[in-house]
Design a protein around this motif. Structure first.
Motif, PDB file in Angstrom:
ATOM      1  N   GLY A 136       0.812  -1.210   0.000  1.00 10.73           N
ATOM      2  CA  GLY A 136       0.000   0.000   0.000  1.00 10.73           C
ATOM      3  C   GLY A 136       0.846   1.260   0.000  1.00 10.73           C
ATOM      4  N   LEU A 137       1.933   1.254   0.762  1.00 14.55           N
ATOM      5  CA  LEU A 137       2.816   2.417   0.809  1.00 14.55           C
ATOM      6  C   LEU A 137       3.520   2.621  -0.527  1.00 14.55           C
ATOM      7  CD1 LEU A 137       4.135   4.694   2.401  1.00 14.55           C
ATOM      8  CD2 LEU A 137       5.805   3.039   3.267  1.00 14.55           C
ATOM      9  N   ARG A 138       3.952   1.545  -1.145  1.00 18.26           N
ATOM     10  CA  ARG A 138       4.624   1.665  -2.441  1.00 18.26           C
ATOM     11  C   ARG A 138       3.692   2.234  -3.506  1.00 18.26           C
ATOM     12  NH1 ARG A 138       7.966  -4.039  -2.170  1.00 18.26           N
ATOM     13  NH2 ARG A 138      10.010  -3.152  -1.629  1.00 18.26           N
ATOM     14  N   ARG A 139       2.425   1.910  -3.433  1.00 20.30           N
ATOM     15  CA  ARG A 139       1.482   2.469  -4.415  1.00 20.30           C
ATOM     16  C   ARG A 139       1.398   3.987  -4.297  1.00 20.30           C
ATOM     17  NH1 ARG A 139      -1.442  -2.423  -3.392  1.00 20.30           N
ATOM     18  NH2 ARG A 139      -2.651  -1.434  -1.714  1.00 20.30           N
ATOM     19  N   LYS A 140       1.715   4.513  -3.127  1.00 21.99           N
ATOM     20  CA  LYS A 140       1.630   5.958  -2.906  1.00 21.99           C
ATOM     21  C   LYS A 140       2.924   6.691  -3.258  1.00 21.99           C
ATOM     22  CE  LYS A 140      -1.824   5.453   0.751  1.00 21.99           C
ATOM     23  NZ  LYS A 140      -2.180   5.676   2.176  1.00 21.99           N
ATOM     24  N   ILE A 141       4.075   6.004  -3.162  1.00 21.87           N
ATOM     25  CA  ILE A 141       5.338   6.724  -3.347  1.00 21.87           C
ATOM     26  C   ILE A 141       6.114   6.305  -4.589  1.00 21.87           C
ATOM     27  CG2 ILE A 141       5.548   7.041  -0.847  1.00 21.87           C
ATOM     28  CD1 ILE A 141       7.786   4.953  -0.861  1.00 21.87           C
ATOM     29  N   GLU A 142       5.808   5.155  -5.157  1.00 21.99           N
ATOM     30  CA  GLU A 142       6.576   4.656  -6.294  1.00 21.99           C
ATOM     31  C   GLU A 142       5.835   4.915  -7.607  1.00 21.99           C
ATOM     32  OE1 GLU A 142       9.533   3.578  -5.984  1.00 21.99           O
ATOM     33  OE2 GLU A 142       9.765   2.735  -3.966  1.00 21.99           O
ATOM     34  N   LYS A 143       6.567   5.335  -8.633  1.00 28.73           N
ATOM     35  CA  LYS A 143       5.961   5.500  -9.951  1.00 28.73           C
ATOM     36  C   LYS A 143       5.508   4.155 -10.504  1.00 28.73           C
ATOM     37  CE  LYS A 143       8.483   9.695 -11.248  1.00 28.73           C
ATOM     38  NZ  LYS A 143       9.441  10.306 -12.215  1.00 28.73           N
ATOM     39  N   VAL A 144       6.355   3.141 -10.320  1.00 27.20           N
ATOM     40  CA  VAL A 144       6.012   1.772 -10.720  1.00 27.20           C
ATOM     41  C   VAL A 144       6.192   0.894  -9.483  1.00 27.20           C
ATOM     42  CG1 VAL A 144       6.473  -0.135 -12.294  1.00 27.20           C
ATOM     43  CG2 VAL A 144       6.867   2.230 -13.051  1.00 27.20           C
ATOM     44  N   PRO A 145       5.111   0.617  -8.736  1.00 30.02           N
ATOM     45  CA  PRO A 145       5.243  -0.129  -7.478  1.00 30.02           C
ATOM     46  C   PRO A 145       5.967  -1.459  -7.621  1.00 30.02           C
ATOM     47  CG  PRO A 145       3.050   0.814  -7.660  1.00 30.02           C
ATOM     48  CD  PRO A 145       3.719   1.043  -8.985  1.00 30.02           C
ATOM     49  N   GLY A 146       5.836  -2.105  -8.781  1.00 29.43           N
ATOM     50  CA  GLY A 146       6.503  -3.387  -8.980  1.00 29.43           C
ATOM     51  C   GLY A 146       7.999  -3.265  -9.201  1.00 29.43           C
ATOM     52  N   LYS A 147       8.467  -2.028  -9.474  1.00 33.18           N
ATOM     53  CA  LYS A 147       9.896  -1.767  -9.646  1.00 33.18           C
ATOM     54  C   LYS A 147      10.285  -0.592  -8.750  1.00 33.18           C
ATOM     55  CE  LYS A 147      10.034  -3.437 -14.434  1.00 33.18           C
ATOM     56  NZ  LYS A 147      10.362  -3.094 -15.844  1.00 33.18           N
ATOM     57  N   PRO A 148      10.309  -0.822  -7.443  1.00 31.72           N
ATOM     58  CA  PRO A 148      10.492   0.283  -6.488  1.00 31.72           C
ATOM     59  C   PRO A 148      11.848   0.964  -6.613  1.00 31.72           C
ATOM     60  CG  PRO A 148      10.654  -1.836  -5.376  1.00 31.72           C
ATOM     61  CD  PRO A 148      10.177  -2.127  -6.761  1.00 31.72           C
ATOM     62  N   GLN A 149      11.822   2.288  -6.516  1.00 30.23           N
ATOM     63  CA  GLN A 149      13.032   3.093  -6.548  1.00 30.23           C
ATOM     64  C   GLN A 149      13.392   3.645  -5.171  1.00 30.23           C
ATOM     65  OE1 GLN A 149      14.894   3.393  -9.472  1.00 30.23           O
ATOM     66  NE2 GLN A 149      13.408   1.801 -10.016  1.00 30.23           N
ATOM     67  N   TYR A 150      12.445   3.609  -4.250  1.00 31.20           N
ATOM     68  CA  TYR A 150      12.698   4.122  -2.903  1.00 31.20           C
ATOM     69  C   TYR A 150      12.916   2.976  -1.904  1.00 31.20           C
ATOM     70  CZ  TYR A 150      11.302   8.781  -4.495  1.00 31.20           C
ATOM     71  OH  TYR A 150      11.228   9.982  -5.155  1.00 31.20           O
ATOM     72  N   ILE A 151      11.890   2.171  -1.699  1.00 31.57           N
ATOM     73  CA  ILE A 151      11.982   1.082  -0.716  1.00 31.57           C
ATOM     74  C   ILE A 151      12.190  -0.230  -1.460  1.00 31.57           C
ATOM     75  CG2 ILE A 151      10.862  -0.097   1.200  1.00 31.57           C
ATOM     76  CD1 ILE A 151       9.095   2.388   1.545  1.00 31.57           C
ATOM     77  N   VAL A 152      13.359  -0.816  -1.284  1.00 30.78           N
ATOM     78  CA  VAL A 152      13.676  -2.055  -1.994  1.00 30.78           C
ATOM     79  C   VAL A 152      13.620  -3.234  -1.022  1.00 30.78           C
ATOM     80  CG1 VAL A 152      15.072  -0.926  -3.744  1.00 30.78           C
ATOM     81  CG2 VAL A 152      16.159  -1.726  -1.648  1.00 30.78           C
ATOM     82  N   THR A 153      13.270  -4.383  -1.569  1.00 28.94           N
ATOM     83  CA  THR A 153      13.215  -5.614  -0.787  1.00 28.94           C
ATOM     84  C   THR A 153      14.559  -6.318  -0.842  1.00 28.94           C
ATOM     85  OG1 THR A 153      10.867  -5.894  -1.316  1.00 28.94           O
ATOM     86  CG2 THR A 153      12.047  -7.835  -0.498  1.00 28.94           C
ATOM     87  N   GLU A 154      15.100  -6.638   0.320  1.00 33.89           N
ATOM     88  CA  GLU A 154      16.290  -7.479   0.401  1.00 33.89           C
ATOM     89  C   GLU A 154      15.777  -8.886   0.697  1.00 33.89           C
ATOM     90  OE1 GLU A 154      19.080  -6.405  -0.449  1.00 33.89           O
ATOM     91  OE2 GLU A 154      18.915  -4.237  -0.274  1.00 33.89           O
ATOM     92  N   ILE A 155      15.729  -9.715  -0.326  1.00 36.14           N
ATOM     93  CA  ILE A 155      15.042 -11.003  -0.250  1.00 36.14           C
ATOM     94  C   ILE A 155      15.578 -11.852   0.905  1.00 36.14           C
ATOM     95  CG2 ILE A 155      14.554 -13.158  -1.477  1.00 36.14           C
ATOM     96  CD1 ILE A 155      14.704 -11.554  -4.077  1.00 36.14           C
ATOM     97  N   GLY A 156      14.640 -12.326   1.708  1.00 35.61           N
ATOM     98  CA  GLY A 156      14.992 -13.180   2.832  1.00 35.61           C
ATOM     99  C   GLY A 156      15.507 -12.441   4.050  1.00 35.61           C
ATOM    100  N   VAL A 157      15.608 -11.102   3.952  1.00 31.99           N
ATOM    101  CA  VAL A 157      16.167 -10.330   5.070  1.00 31.99           C
ATOM    102  C   VAL A 157      15.186  -9.263   5.547  1.00 31.99           C
ATOM    103  CG1 VAL A 157      18.084  -8.917   5.879  1.00 31.99           C
ATOM    104  CG2 VAL A 157      18.492 -10.709   4.180  1.00 31.99           C
ATOM    105  N   GLY A 158      14.841  -8.316   4.648  1.00 33.05           N
ATOM    106  CA  GLY A 158      13.963  -7.230   5.064  1.00 33.05           C
ATOM    107  C   GLY A 158      13.841  -6.172   3.987  1.00 33.05           C
ATOM    108  N   TYR A 159      13.842  -4.902   4.395  1.00 33.26           N
ATOM    109  CA  TYR A 159      13.628  -3.786   3.468  1.00 33.26           C
ATOM    110  C   TYR A 159      14.650  -2.685   3.735  1.00 33.26           C
ATOM    111  CZ  TYR A 159       9.129  -6.105   2.800  1.00 33.26           C
ATOM    112  OH  TYR A 159       8.149  -7.035   2.537  1.00 33.26           O
ATOM    113  N   ARG A 160      14.885  -1.878   2.679  1.00 35.33           N
ATOM    114  CA  ARG A 160      15.877  -0.805   2.781  1.00 35.33           C
ATOM    115  C   ARG A 160      15.394   0.413   2.007  1.00 35.33           C
ATOM    116  NH1 ARG A 160      20.140   0.252  -0.763  1.00 35.33           N
ATOM    117  NH2 ARG A 160      19.781  -1.767  -1.784  1.00 35.33           N
ATOM    118  N   LEU A 161      15.528   1.592   2.623  1.00 34.64           N
ATOM    119  CA  LEU A 161      15.261   2.845   1.930  1.00 34.64           C
ATOM    120  C   LEU A 161      16.546   3.274   1.240  1.00 34.64           C
ATOM    121  CD1 LEU A 161      13.429   5.274   1.286  1.00 34.64           C
ATOM    122  CD2 LEU A 161      14.176   6.304   3.445  1.00 34.64           C
TER     123      LEU A 161
END
Length: 224
Positions: free
Chosen positions: A196-221
């Motif tokens: 939901g947050l990515r839909r508000k801040i990312e131009k393409v939520p499926g290809k995030p430029q702000y909050i990225v997923t670190e697979i198996g670990v967590g998230y990073r701004l």
């Protein structure tokens, strides 16, 4: 960083921290701890006093010459004067062995909250990353100057990410901070919140430029 020469206790504390989503450094003595303090710069130190190559009290004194890292002493020394000396030398907390995992983790969470508040004060009222701006005082988020309507939980998530720009926050840490330590390991709510947050801040939520997923670990701004 865990500074403890008893391997069983060291492993116990390390496992507890890793289960809670923390990265772990270990040292078995004073000199090894000093080397890792200077090269790795850990966020929190869990320190035994009885070390094979020196006294933990001396390590506190040496560390305080160049670092404000929060230090929790975990020691079998239970005399009042030992506790007072450790605190006077610069330790933030003191736990007597034997101790419970839940008590240690609660003390670490308190120190972590203090670190977050200090980081917020250091950063100032506003922080911006490539047009995404958060105002901690007003509790507002804007993107390219436009106010975003975020929920309280979305704001809390962004606040955690902004306090750790460029660093990975583990899924376990986010669950504890957002939903409480008793929430368990169900990540579905966190994934839905992030989507939901990515839909508000990312131009393409499926290809995030702000909050990225670190697979198996967590998230990073991302900070770039």
């Amino acid at each position: 960083m865990i500074v403890e020469d008893d391997r069983q206790i060291q492993d116990f504390i390390a496992y507890s921290l890793m289960t809670a989503g923390f990265g772990v450094l270990t040292a078995g003595g004073v000199e090894e701890a000093m080397r890792k303090m200077r090269s790795k710069k850990p966020d929190i130190m869990v320190l035994d006093l009885g070390l094979p190559d020196g006294d933990g009290l001396d390590l506190i004194r040496r560390v305080r010459k160049f670092s404000d890292i929060p230090i929790i002493v975990v020691s079998a020394r239970d005399k009042e004067e030992d506790k007072i000396e450790a605190l006077d030398r610069g330790a933030e907390d003191y736990i007597t062995k034997p101790f419970s995992e839940s008590e240690l983790m609660a003390r670490i969470r308190v120190l972590r909250r203090h670190l977050i508040r200090e980081e917020r004060n250091r950063m100032g009222a506003e922080v911006s990353v490539r047009g995404l701006k958060i105002n901690f005082d007003a509790k507002e988020v804007t993107l390219d100057g436009n106010l975003l309507h975020v929920t309280p939980l979305e704001y809390q998530l962004l606040e955690l990410l902004f306090h750790n720009i460029g660093k990975v926050i583990t899924t376990r840490t986010l669950l504890d901070e957002l939903y409480g330590v008793s929430y368990g390991d169900n990540t579905q709510s966190l994934r839905a919140l992030m989507a939901g947050l990515r839909r508000k801040i990312e131009k393409v939520p499926g290809k995030p430029q702000y909050i990225v997923t670190e697979i198996g670990v967590g998230y990073r701004l991302k900070d770039e």
